[in-house]
Every structure is written in structure tokens, then in C-alpha cells.
Design a protein around this motif. Sequence first.
Motif, PDB file in Angstrom:
ATOM      1  N   TRP A 476       0.828  -1.210   0.000  1.00 10.60           N
ATOM      2  CA  TRP A 476       0.000   0.000   0.000  1.00 10.60           C
ATOM      3  C   TRP A 476       0.859   1.256   0.000  1.00 10.60           C
ATOM      4  O   TRP A 476       0.548   2.250  -0.670  1.00 10.60           O
ATOM      5  CB  TRP A 476      -0.929  -0.009   1.225  1.00 10.60           C
ATOM      6  CG  TRP A 476      -1.464   1.343   1.582  1.00 10.60           C
ATOM      7  CD1 TRP A 476      -1.159   2.094   2.678  1.00 10.60           C
ATOM      8  CD2 TRP A 476      -2.380   2.140   0.820  1.00 10.60           C
ATOM      9  NE1 TRP A 476      -1.834   3.289   2.647  1.00 10.60           N
ATOM     10  CE2 TRP A 476      -2.589   3.349   1.517  1.00 10.60           C
ATOM     11  CE3 TRP A 476      -3.042   1.947  -0.394  1.00 10.60           C
ATOM     12  CZ2 TRP A 476      -3.418   4.356   1.054  1.00 10.60           C
ATOM     13  CZ3 TRP A 476      -3.875   2.956  -0.857  1.00 10.60           C
ATOM     14  CH2 TRP A 476      -4.056   4.130  -0.140  1.00 10.60           C
ATOM     15  N   LYS A 477       1.963   1.228   0.721  1.00  6.86           N
ATOM     16  CA  LYS A 477       2.827   2.403   0.852  1.00  6.86           C
ATOM     17  C   LYS A 477       3.276   2.919  -0.506  1.00  6.86           C
ATOM     18  O   LYS A 477       3.395   4.122  -0.713  1.00  6.86           O
ATOM     19  CB  LYS A 477       4.039   2.034   1.712  1.00  6.86           C
ATOM     20  CG  LYS A 477       4.954   3.199   2.044  1.00  6.86           C
ATOM     21  CD  LYS A 477       5.988   2.788   3.072  1.00  6.86           C
ATOM     22  CE  LYS A 477       7.017   1.831   2.509  1.00  6.86           C
ATOM     23  NZ  LYS A 477       8.080   1.513   3.471  1.00  6.86           N
ATOM     24  N   GLY A 478       3.488   2.006  -1.443  1.00  9.98           N
ATOM     25  CA  GLY A 478       3.998   2.418  -2.750  1.00  9.98           C
ATOM     26  C   GLY A 478       2.932   2.831  -3.745  1.00  9.98           C
ATOM     27  O   GLY A 478       3.242   3.519  -4.718  1.00  9.98           O
ATOM     28  N   VAL A 479       1.668   2.419  -3.540  1.00 12.61           N
ATOM     29  CA  VAL A 479       0.636   2.749  -4.523  1.00 12.61           C
ATOM     30  C   VAL A 479      -0.127   4.019  -4.174  1.00 12.61           C
ATOM     31  O   VAL A 479      -0.842   4.566  -5.012  1.00 12.61           O
ATOM     32  CB  VAL A 479      -0.385   1.592  -4.695  1.00 12.61           C
ATOM     33  CG1 VAL A 479       0.331   0.304  -5.077  1.00 12.61           C
ATOM     34  CG2 VAL A 479      -1.220   1.371  -3.442  1.00 12.61           C
ATOM     35  N   ARG A 480       0.034   4.521  -2.976  1.00 10.35           N
ATOM     36  CA  ARG A 480      -0.839   5.606  -2.523  1.00 10.35           C
ATOM     37  C   ARG A 480      -0.604   6.916  -3.266  1.00 10.35           C
ATOM     38  O   ARG A 480      -1.433   7.822  -3.194  1.00 10.35           O
ATOM     39  CB  ARG A 480      -0.674   5.817  -1.015  1.00 10.35           C
ATOM     40  CG  ARG A 480       0.651   6.404  -0.575  1.00 10.35           C
ATOM     41  CD  ARG A 480       0.772   6.363   0.958  1.00 10.35           C
ATOM     42  NE  ARG A 480       1.906   7.115   1.440  1.00 10.35           N
ATOM     43  CZ  ARG A 480       3.152   6.633   1.513  1.00 10.35           C
ATOM     44  NH1 ARG A 480       3.399   5.405   1.100  1.00 10.35           N
ATOM     45  NH2 ARG A 480       4.129   7.383   1.989  1.00 10.35           N
ATOM     46  N   HIS A 481       0.519   7.056  -3.987  1.00 10.20           N
ATOM     47  CA  HIS A 481       0.790   8.289  -4.716  1.00 10.20           C
ATOM     48  C   HIS A 481       0.266   8.236  -6.154  1.00 10.20           C
ATOM     49  O   HIS A 481       0.437   9.204  -6.891  1.00 10.20           O
ATOM     50  CB  HIS A 481       2.294   8.582  -4.735  1.00 10.20           C
ATOM     51  CG  HIS A 481       2.847   8.908  -3.391  1.00 10.20           C
ATOM     52  ND1 HIS A 481       2.743  10.157  -2.829  1.00 10.20           N
ATOM     53  CD2 HIS A 481       3.474   8.135  -2.470  1.00 10.20           C
ATOM     54  CE1 HIS A 481       3.309  10.155  -1.630  1.00 10.20           C
ATOM     55  NE2 HIS A 481       3.761   8.940  -1.393  1.00 10.20           N
ATOM     56  N   GLY A 482      -0.332   7.139  -6.553  1.00  5.66           N
ATOM     57  CA  GLY A 482      -0.798   7.020  -7.934  1.00  5.66           C
ATOM     58  C   GLY A 482      -2.271   6.728  -8.032  1.00  5.66           C
ATOM     59  O   GLY A 482      -2.698   6.002  -8.936  1.00  5.66           O
ATOM     60  N   LEU A 483      -3.067   7.280  -7.139  1.00  5.94           N
ATOM     61  CA  LEU A 483      -4.481   6.917  -7.069  1.00  5.94           C
ATOM     62  C   LEU A 483      -5.325   7.797  -7.980  1.00  5.94           C
ATOM     63  O   LEU A 483      -5.983   8.747  -7.540  1.00  5.94           O
ATOM     64  CB  LEU A 483      -4.969   6.990  -5.624  1.00  5.94           C
ATOM     65  CG  LEU A 483      -4.234   6.049  -4.657  1.00  5.94           C
ATOM     66  CD1 LEU A 483      -4.818   6.154  -3.263  1.00  5.94           C
ATOM     67  CD2 LEU A 483      -4.296   4.614  -5.152  1.00  5.94           C
ATOM     68  N   TRP A 484      -5.266   7.485  -9.264  1.00  3.92           N
ATOM     69  CA  TRP A 484      -6.145   8.148 -10.228  1.00  3.92           C
ATOM     70  C   TRP A 484      -6.454   7.142 -11.343  1.00  3.92           C
ATOM     71  O   TRP A 484      -5.725   6.175 -11.556  1.00  3.92           O
ATOM     72  CB  TRP A 484      -5.500   9.413 -10.806  1.00  3.92           C
ATOM     73  CG  TRP A 484      -4.240   9.169 -11.564  1.00  3.92           C
ATOM     74  CD1 TRP A 484      -4.107   8.741 -12.846  1.00  3.92           C
ATOM     75  CD2 TRP A 484      -2.900   9.330 -11.071  1.00  3.92           C
ATOM     76  NE1 TRP A 484      -2.782   8.619 -13.188  1.00  3.92           N
ATOM     77  CE2 TRP A 484      -2.024   8.982 -12.126  1.00  3.92           C
ATOM     78  CE3 TRP A 484      -2.369   9.754  -9.843  1.00  3.92           C
ATOM     79  CZ2 TRP A 484      -0.643   9.033 -11.986  1.00  3.92           C
ATOM     80  CZ3 TRP A 484      -0.994   9.792  -9.717  1.00  3.92           C
ATOM     81  CH2 TRP A 484      -0.143   9.452 -10.775  1.00  3.92           C
ATOM     82  N   GLY A 485      -7.548   7.361 -12.035  1.00  2.00           N
ATOM     83  CA  GLY A 485      -7.897   6.522 -13.181  1.00  2.00           C
ATOM     84  C   GLY A 485      -7.974   5.047 -12.841  1.00  2.00           C
ATOM     85  O   GLY A 485      -8.511   4.650 -11.803  1.00  2.00           O
ATOM     86  N   GLU A 486      -7.410   4.238 -13.721  1.00  2.00           N
ATOM     87  CA  GLU A 486      -7.478   2.795 -13.546  1.00  2.00           C
ATOM     88  C   GLU A 486      -6.736   2.333 -12.294  1.00  2.00           C
ATOM     89  O   GLU A 486      -7.103   1.330 -11.682  1.00  2.00           O
ATOM     90  CB  GLU A 486      -6.908   2.084 -14.779  1.00  2.00           C
ATOM     91  CG  GLU A 486      -7.762   2.256 -16.016  1.00  2.00           C
ATOM     92  CD  GLU A 486      -7.192   1.502 -17.196  1.00  2.00           C
ATOM     93  OE1 GLU A 486      -6.363   0.593 -16.974  1.00  2.00           O
ATOM     94  OE2 GLU A 486      -7.568   1.806 -18.335  1.00  2.00           O
ATOM     95  N   GLN A 487      -5.686   3.077 -11.928  1.00  2.00           N
ATOM     96  CA  GLN A 487      -4.953   2.680 -10.726  1.00  2.00           C
ATOM     97  C   GLN A 487      -5.822   2.808  -9.481  1.00  2.00           C
ATOM     98  O   GLN A 487      -5.756   1.987  -8.574  1.00  2.00           O
ATOM     99  CB  GLN A 487      -3.692   3.532 -10.562  1.00  2.00           C
ATOM    100  CG  GLN A 487      -2.889   3.243  -9.302  1.00  2.00           C
ATOM    101  CD  GLN A 487      -2.424   1.803  -9.210  1.00  2.00           C
ATOM    102  OE1 GLN A 487      -2.115   1.189 -10.232  1.00  2.00           O
ATOM    103  NE2 GLN A 487      -2.400   1.248  -8.021  1.00  2.00           N
ATOM    104  N   LEU A 488      -6.661   3.847  -9.431  1.00  6.27           N
ATOM    105  CA  LEU A 488      -7.568   4.016  -8.304  1.00  6.27           C
ATOM    106  C   LEU A 488      -8.565   2.852  -8.243  1.00  6.27           C
ATOM    107  O   LEU A 488      -8.824   2.295  -7.171  1.00  6.27           O
ATOM    108  CB  LEU A 488      -8.316   5.344  -8.418  1.00  6.27           C
ATOM    109  CG  LEU A 488      -9.330   5.656  -7.312  1.00  6.27           C
ATOM    110  CD1 LEU A 488      -8.661   5.671  -5.952  1.00  6.27           C
ATOM    111  CD2 LEU A 488     -10.006   6.990  -7.582  1.00  6.27           C
ATOM    112  N   SER A 489      -9.076   2.466  -9.396  1.00  8.36           N
ATOM    113  CA  SER A 489     -10.012   1.340  -9.445  1.00  8.36           C
ATOM    114  C   SER A 489      -9.333   0.051  -8.986  1.00  8.36           C
ATOM    115  O   SER A 489      -9.914  -0.742  -8.233  1.00  8.36           O
ATOM    116  CB  SER A 489     -10.550   1.164 -10.870  1.00  8.36           C
ATOM    117  OG  SER A 489     -11.239   2.312 -11.292  1.00  8.36           O
TER     118      SER A 489
END
Length: 549
Positions: A476-489
Amino acid sequence: MRGVDVTLVEQGNLTHGTTGRMHGLLHSGGRYAVSDRASARECIEENRVLREIASHCVEMTGGLFVKRPEDTEEYFRKKLEGCRACDIPAEVVSGEEARRIEPYLAEDVDKAIRVPDGAVDPFRLCVANATAAENHGARIETHAPVTDVVVEAGEVVGVEVSHEESGRGTERIEADHVVNATGAWAGQVGEMAGVEVAVRPSKGVMTIMNVRQVDTVINRCQPKGDADIVVPHETTCILGTTDEEVDDPEDYPEEQWEVDRMIEELSELLPVLREARSIRSFWGVRPLYEPPGVGSEDPTDITRDFFLLDHAERDDLPGMTSIVGGKFTTYRMMAESISDHVCDLLGVDAECRTAAVPLPGSEREATLDEAMDRYGLRSPVGKRSAERLGSRTDEVLARCDPNPVLCECEAVTRAEVRDALDQSGPDLNAVRIRTRASMGNCQGGFCCHRMGAEVYPGHDAETAREATEELYQERWKGVRHGLWGEQLSQTMLNHMLHATTMNRDAETAVADGDVDFGAFDGGSESESESESGSDSDPGTDRRGTAHGD
């Protein structure tokens, strides 16, 4: 390997610091051929060595320094001349040829310089070195941070380390000589001994894409700058990087603008990145060092060369030497330098052989091909496993029958996970480092719990749960900066999968109250009752299995 008794203490996992947070580039030296030729020469020399001794950790992708219209002809010429002056093979290719090599390159790329850059797996390489050391009698202690450097009568005689994580308290380790090879933390260890080691930590961000948009390392052919390299690595590409000085290697801001800049600026080289999905970002801290009196204001001006600091000579403090600076590509050269120094002090005459002796997994060049044939080249799982394990393929894969895939994204099997657990104990982040399990597109969404299940029954259920949670939080620590579009889904899907099947969000299960369970069957509560011909509460036999929100 030279007959010296050695103990390595590491504050976290192997690769805990800078090593586990680099962009995976095996330098040809081309990046430094204009501004730092000493480092460039070291890089190409060790590039050739690592191809031989660590073939199972290296992919020779090749590299391109590409020129766009706004990049100067003068700098392009200097880069080419610098490469040739440092004995780095360099060939000029046209923009058309560069796009034939990498079709996603921007149409306005004029030309490029082709160099022997590569991609290296820092996790596998670090573990291979630790395993080789253990095979020669070394003691490797992870999760054992140094709490003090012991100085008696003006001489360093050992260190104190904490084993709190394993419940073993504090240990004093006495030594004839202490090597401070702690990278960005070298200044803190030096301070414990009462000497100054003026490391200047510099942070950089890397962003990982969901697929390999390129199969060649792409560098921007311009002077120093942020966001100027794309490195293909396993199933992904890594975009890098920034260069910003920080005070503390463990406490620094991780900011959204840094991630945005990576994608925005590198999209000029690879327009496909504008539409691509990132899967995570991470930050690392470079252990930069320059001799006193240089005083560079910009961290990009600081040499990437390494320095051996003999504290007996420099600070009148015998018993300890620090080695600082350098690059991941030159780690073996740094190790040879410090080992020569210590052996001289201890009166050991044995020669260093690490440039010629293959690391575990790379002992026989033909072993990997033979293993791939044996496990079926048509099987991508067998092929990926053999690429990771090298000459250990037979030994590891034969241990589990059946041997299902636990991590689909990276094609990691149960046998590999169990082998890694044997090495690391119930530390699933250490298993990740050894196998790449949970490092693919889903970032552990479909495999964290499977990896956790392998911890049990060798360890109790609570240990297995804690290990799974630590891995999940690291992802989770690494994905929290890319939460838009398909990555958020994708991230929400991962959360809901774990929340609803494993109660990861710790919601209390519904115990009473009015719940319309019939709605889950596609109708109202009254319709459900009518169709079943029952006047009982439709939730009675379901409520016991409810998992909450």
C-alpha cells in the motif's frame, strides 16, 4: 573467501536501504561519461564483471541516449567522445533506427547513442552475495540495527546491536576491525564512534509502470536533470528520477509532484506513458560523499565515485574504516577495495577472487538452459522460475508436488516461496525480495494471503497474520501516490477483496439489527419469503456468515 571471520549486521531486511530502492540500472558508465569519468570507467569495468559472475541477476537490454530537437548537438558530441574516452562501446544510430529498436519513442527523436546498459535485479543480487558469504562461513544478521560503536582506550573494538524484533535483546559483537558500509546511514554510525563521516543523503523517486513499454534502457541525452531515464525491469518499466538533498535518510517528504514530474517529462520521450498505468512509486536515498573542501551546492554535481576513509589515519581512531559513496554497479569493486584494506591490516595475504568466482545461481553457464529445457520452455512459469533461480532450479522446484503458482503476475510458485521462507523465516517482505512475489500489477491483491498461508503451520496463526499484514502495508505504501484513473479502481478492488474475504479493514461483523438479506438475492425481503414459502426470518441462516461491510 580469504579466511577472515566475518559478521554482517543489517538494520532491516537485506536491501533495506538504498540497494532496495534503486532503479535497476546496470550502468555502462554512459551516464557519467561527460561529468564524472572516473565513475564512468568503474561502471563499465564492473558491468562486464557482473555479466559473468551474476548472469542470473542481469538482463543485457542495451541502452540508448536519445536526442530531441531541443537537446544540443554539442552535448551529444561530448557524450559520444566521453564514452569512447572511457572505453564504453558507443554507436550513433539515426532517429529512424532508434524507433525501429523502440517503436514507442517520440517521432521527433533526432538520433541516439547506443551503449551496453543493462537491467539488474538488486534483490536477487544482494541475496546471492549474502548466500555466497554464508557458504564461506559468514554470519548474516538481519533486523539487527547497530545501537552503539564500542570504543575502548581510543580504539574501536566492536559494536552493540539490537535483536529486539527476535526477542533476543542486545548483543555486543567484538571484532578486530569494524567496517562502516552503511550507505546513507554512514554518518550516523560514524557519530556513534565519535568521528565525522560527511555523507550528503539525496532522495530520488522512481515510478513503476504496469508493463514494459520499452525493452531498452532509454536515457535523455542532456546534462543533469530530473526525469531522464526509463529502465525495463522484469515485467515492468521504472521511471526515474529526482535528486534532492535531505537531512535524514529515514525521514523525508514523499511528494505527489515528484511522481507527476516523472510521467509528464518522460512522456516527451515516450508519449505512450501519458496513457499508461503506474502501479506504484518509491523513494530511495543516495549516499553521496565528496571530500572536504569541495562544497558542491547541487547534489547532481557530487561525484558518484567511492571513498575509503581510514579512521586510524584520518581521525587517530584505529579499529574502524568507512566506505562511502559509489554506485550499485560498482558494489563489488567497493567490496574488494575495503577487503584489501582490512586484510592488509590483519596480515592476510590471500588474493581477492570475487571478480572471477560466480555467485550462487550463476555457477554454470549451461545450467539455466538445461533447466529451462527440463521444465519446459513452453511454460512461461517454468521459464521465469528458472531465470530467477539459475543453477538452483532443480533443487528448489523439485521440493513441492504439486507446485502451484501463488503469484500470477510474476509467475512465482509455491516451491520458490517455501525456499525463500526457509532463508528468511516468517518475513514475507524478505520473501518478496527473494522471489518478486507481490511485485506485479496487482501489488499483492491476489497473492498476499496465499503467501501468508505458506507461513503456517511452520509458525503459529498470529505470526502468519502479522506477516501478511506487514506485506500488505508495504504494498500500500507504494501505490498511494498514484491513485487516479485505472490505478484508483485497481487499488479499491484490492482493498475490497481483502476487506471482504479476510476482514482486513477490521469491520465488526453484523450481529443484530434489520438487514435485508433478500436484496442480495435480487429481490426484496418479502419477495424472498414468498418465493421460499417460509415465514421465518430470511437472514437467520445467513447472518452467522456475514463478514461486515
